[in-house]
Design an enzyme around this catalytic site. Structure first.
Site, PDB file in Angstrom:
ATOM      1  N   GLU A   1      17.914 -17.198   4.663  1.00  0.00           N
ATOM      2  CA  GLU A   1      17.744 -18.621   4.314  1.00  0.00           C
ATOM      3  C   GLU A   1      18.977 -19.417   4.727  1.00  0.00           C
ATOM      4  OE1 GLU A   1      15.902 -20.913   3.200  1.00  0.00           O
ATOM      5  OE2 GLU A   1      14.384 -20.198   1.795  1.00  0.00           O
ATOM      6  N   ASP A   2      18.797 -20.725   4.893  1.00  0.00           N
ATOM      7  CA  ASP A   2      19.942 -21.595   5.168  1.00  0.00           C
ATOM      8  C   ASP A   2      20.707 -21.931   3.888  1.00  0.00           C
ATOM      9  OD1 ASP A   2      17.859 -23.117   4.133  1.00  0.00           O
ATOM     10  OD2 ASP A   2      17.960 -24.687   5.653  1.00  0.00           O
TER      11      ASP A   2
ATOM     12  N   PHE B   1      24.712 -33.173  -0.399  1.00  0.00           N
ATOM     13  CA  PHE B   1      23.801 -32.940   0.715  1.00  0.00           C
ATOM     14  C   PHE B   1      24.577 -32.633   1.997  1.00  0.00           C
ATOM     15  CE2 PHE B   1      20.651 -33.993   3.957  1.00  0.00           C
ATOM     16  CZ  PHE B   1      19.538 -33.364   3.424  1.00  0.00           C
TER      17      PHE B   1
ATOM     18  N   ARG C   1      20.478 -30.895  13.305  1.00  0.00           N
ATOM     19  CA  ARG C   1      20.448 -29.444  13.138  1.00  0.00           C
ATOM     20  C   ARG C   1      21.341 -28.767  14.168  1.00  0.00           C
ATOM     21  NH1 ARG C   1      16.132 -27.930   9.767  1.00  0.00           N
ATOM     22  NH2 ARG C   1      14.298 -29.241   9.844  1.00  0.00           N
TER      23      ARG C   1
ATOM     24  N   ASP D   1      19.185 -24.195  -3.128  1.00  0.00           N
ATOM     25  CA  ASP D   1      19.570 -25.353  -3.942  1.00  0.00           C
ATOM     26  C   ASP D   1      18.906 -25.202  -5.315  1.00  0.00           C
ATOM     27  OD1 ASP D   1      20.190 -27.822  -4.949  1.00  0.00           O
ATOM     28  OD2 ASP D   1      19.039 -28.983  -3.504  1.00  0.00           O
TER      29      ASP D   1
END
Ligand code: 5GP
Length: 176
Positions: A101-102, A154, A167, A105
């Site tokens: 996963e990136d 963020f 990205r 959260d």
């Protein structure tokens, strides 16, 4: 031109590279005896740059697969609505699975994904994430391999987007 002047660098390309080297070494050591039966799964789209760099640091004959999950759309907060948008190309029964996963959260996406994959009877199932925002947690998930812990802000770059853009930055940053 790509104007990234409004972002401040949180982790540089060099910092990311060296952390991934360590994660790759750990995974190589942990999966040494089961490398042939190990599948590393990229969660599209956010994890692809991390994934591409990480798999090259894993010195084992793993296989690669991809899964798509809906997350934020164009909003910057978790909707809590999670949906499979693209499935794996091969079954994972009896395979040793590492989900890449990136960022974790709220944990809702990873929780949904891990529950879904668990029903397919893998030999083992582990989670690797580049980033973790512990302050955003709504659903506890165990992260077996973690790049960096970050504050509840963020972030963009290195796979992470703002409205599908940025990205392709080679660093991770946030708005100044
Ligand atoms: P969760 O379900 O854990 O709340 O969120 C997981 C997904 O939300 C991530 O895979 C990512 O796509 C998105 N996300 C969460 N935090 C951030 C952030 O700081 N920046 C970006 N670009 N995406 C985020």
């Amino acid at each position: 031109m790509l104007d990234d002047s409004s972002f401040e660098v949180l982790f540089s390309a060099d910092e990311i590279r060296s952390r991934i080297g360590i994660l790759g070494e750990q995974i190589t050591k942990d999966y040494d005896s089961v490398g042939e039966d190990t599948v590393m799964i990229a969660v599209l789209k956010g994890s692809i740059l991390f994934y591409a760099d990480l798999v090259r640091q894993v010195q084992l004959p793993i296989t690669m697969d991809f899964i798509g999950i809906s997350s934020y759309g164009d909003k910057q907060e978790s909707s809590g609505v999670v949906r499979l948008t693209q499935d794996l190309s091969t079954p994972i029964k009896d395979k040793h699975v590492i989900v890449v996963e990136d960022i974790i959260d709220t944990g809702l996406t990873a929780h949904y994904l891990l529950e879904n994959l668990q029903t397919r009877s893998p030999a083992s199932l582990k989670l690797c994430s580049l980033l973790h925002k512990p302050d955003g947690s709504k659903k506890a998930v165990d992260i077996d391999y973690l790049g960096f812990t970050i504050p509840d802000k963020f972030v963009v770059g290195y796979g992470l987007d703002i409205s599908q853009r940025y990205r392709n930055l080679d660093y991770i940053g946030w708005k100044k």
